[in-house]
Design a protein around this motif. Structure first.
Motif, PDB file in Angstrom:
ATOM      1  N   SER A  85       0.496  -0.823   0.103  1.00 56.36           N
ATOM      2  CA  SER A  85       0.192   0.145  -0.147  1.00 56.36           C
ATOM      3  C   SER A  85       0.669   1.124  -0.484  1.00 56.36           C
ATOM      4  O   SER A  85       1.028   2.069   0.965  1.00 56.36           O
ATOM      5  CB  SER A  85      -0.728  -0.107   0.778  1.00 56.36           C
ATOM      6  N   ASP A 109      -0.383  -8.568  -2.865  1.00 60.28           N
ATOM      7  CA  ASP A 109      -1.898  -7.715  -3.322  1.00 60.28           C
ATOM      8  C   ASP A 109      -1.246  -6.737  -3.148  1.00 60.28           C
ATOM      9  O   ASP A 109      -0.511  -6.209  -2.579  1.00 60.28           O
ATOM     10  CB  ASP A 109      -2.702  -7.711  -1.694  1.00 60.28           C
ATOM     11  N   THR A 155      -2.607  -3.087  -3.534  1.00 62.32           N
ATOM     12  CA  THR A 155      -3.985  -1.884  -3.410  1.00 62.32           C
ATOM     13  C   THR A 155      -3.574  -1.033  -4.033  1.00 62.32           C
ATOM     14  O   THR A 155      -2.541   0.041  -4.334  1.00 62.32           O
ATOM     15  CB  THR A 155      -3.931  -1.948  -1.333  1.00 62.32           C
ATOM     16  N   ALA A 176      -5.703  -4.769  -5.633  1.00 60.35           N
ATOM     17  CA  ALA A 176      -6.893  -4.540  -4.805  1.00 60.35           C
ATOM     18  C   ALA A 176      -7.766  -2.607  -5.113  1.00 60.35           C
ATOM     19  O   ALA A 176      -6.554  -2.386  -5.242  1.00 60.35           O
ATOM     20  CB  ALA A 176      -6.859  -5.150  -3.650  1.00 60.35           C
ATOM     21  N   THR A 224      -9.507  -0.032  -4.369  1.00 58.61           N
ATOM     22  CA  THR A 224      -9.740   0.963  -2.928  1.00 58.61           C
ATOM     23  C   THR A 224     -10.568   2.394  -3.284  1.00 58.61           C
ATOM     24  O   THR A 224     -11.456   2.756  -2.847  1.00 58.61           O
ATOM     25  CB  THR A 224      -9.250   0.759  -2.177  1.00 58.61           C
ATOM     26  N   VAL A 284     -12.380  -5.348   0.586  1.00 56.55           N
ATOM     27  CA  VAL A 284     -11.032  -6.258   0.056  1.00 56.55           C
ATOM     28  C   VAL A 284     -10.605  -7.564  -0.154  1.00 56.55           C
ATOM     29  O   VAL A 284     -11.513  -8.001  -1.049  1.00 56.55           O
ATOM     30  CB  VAL A 284     -10.001  -5.690   0.188  1.00 56.55           C
TER      31      VAL A 284
END
Length: 371
Positions: free
Chosen positions: A182, A232, A234, A291, A293, A362
């Motif tokens: 992230s 993952d 994000t 992912a 968001t 998620v």
């Protein structure tokens, strides 16, 4: 045969049967335990303040949040909270994700020397608030670069190997863990748009975006080379709708900066449609997911009441328009009474409730493939 002998034989048969059943139970239990072994034994995190669980507490930087009112709602209700270094009133999305995988409800910060390897074996965050994919971004507030986070990961691997887990146990954790990335927002907001030197060096925002995507790809490749397989990345949120960016929007004060949002969508599109498919094709055994968001936070910010929020324009701390970090600690007299009504806790970071919603989304849309 006497009745006593018959009784003793029966007693012996009963004992033998019990032992056999116990043995069967032990074997069955072992088989069941193996079958129930967690597909994801640990959550390993790289990134910025959205996933930093306290690493910046241990480095010389002003990018910290290990003080009131951060952590106000961390821990059991009514316990008074605990500032941990998380930029929120409570837990982060990755904490909730860890819990959803049946792992501890909080992910520890790697630089916390009070933790043992057992504490870190089920999850660890190497993240550092105010960092970015670009080393120059980390240099703005002297925080931990992604390159250093990767060096910490190598060190972590060795610590696992040298512990009681041994080579096999360490390999099981490293290969089975879910790696969460992230990062990226600070590169644009804190670096590209704020520092004229970066724009002069990298040209258009599109060229800088391409550079960052290359850095993201290189970091993923390095973790894969070190044994990571489930990952993952994000995507960026609508960064133009952060309270701090609204108040700084000179073209339309108080409204979302749609230029910044367009950059986030462009970055996400290239990550999702180009980087992720290419790496999944090229790297053996890799299972990389993107992912999203952006859409969730965009929907919440534009229609907060639909999600049970009352305020998506200001943060809970101070005026809610520009305060973050130490400025929040100077504005506690203006602190909101119920952070659950706010999308943002400070002018940049979501509340625990918003992070919980992000984690649930998620998990249901992307990470469930790893369950």
């Amino acid at each position: 045969m006497s009745s006593l002998q018959i009784y003793l034989q029966l007693a012996w048969l009963l004992i033998l049967s019990a032992l056999l059943l116990a043995g069967t139970g032990i074997m069955a239990g072992g088989s069941s335990s193996a079958a129930k072994k967690k597909k994801v034994p640990a959550i390993i995190v790289f990134g910025d303040s959205s996933v930093d669980t306290g690493n910046n507490n241990f480095i010389p930087t002003v990018a910290r949040s290990n003080f009131w009112p951060y952590g106000r709602d961390f821990g059991p209700a009514g316990a008074g909270g605990l500032p941990t270094g998380r930029f929120s009133n409570g837990r982060l999305a990755t904490d909730f994700i860890s819990e959803a995988f049946g792992l501890p409800a909080t992910i520890p910060a790697y630089l916390d020397t009070s933790l043992t390897i057992d504490d870190l074996a089920t999850g660890v965050s190497f993240a550092s608030a105010a960092t970015g994919l670009d080393n120059a971004t980390a240099g703005v507030l002297s925080v931990i670069t992604i390159a250093q986070q990767l060096r910490y990961f190598k060190e972590y691997k060795e610590r696992l190997r040298l512990s009681k887990l041994g080579e096999a146990g360490a390999e099981e954790i490293v290969s089975g863990a879910l790696y969460v990335w992230s990062v990226g927002t600070n590169d644009f907001i804190e670096n590209y748009y704020a520092m004229p030197g970066r724009r002069a060096q990298d040209g258009t925002v599109g060229e800088y975006e391409k550079y960052l995507l290359g850095l993201a790809e290189a970091a993923i490749r390095e973790v894969h080379a070190l044994g990571g397989r489930k990952m993952d990345f994000t995507g960026l949120t609508p960064m133009g709708c952060l309270p701090a960016e609204r108040v700084g929007n000179r073209d339309d004060p108080g409204e979302c900066n749609e230029e910044y949002n367009a950059v986030a969508k462009s970055f996400n599109g290239h990550l999702r449609d180009t980087v992720v498919p290419r790496l999944n094709k090229e790297l053996p055994g890799l299972r990389l997911v993107y992912a999203d968001t952006y859409d969730l936070l965009d929907a919440v910010v534009r229609n907060p009441a639909d999600y049970g929020f009352e305020n998506a324009v200001q943060g809970c701390c101070g005026t809610g328009l520009f305060e973050a970090g130490y400025f929040c600690s100077l504005s506690t007299s203006f602190l909101c009474t119920n952070a659950n009504k706010y999308v943002f806790f400070d002018a940049i970071h979501p509340t625990e409730r918003m992070y919980n919603i992000i984690a649930d989304t998620v998990m249901n849309t992307t990470l469930h493939v790893f369950l």
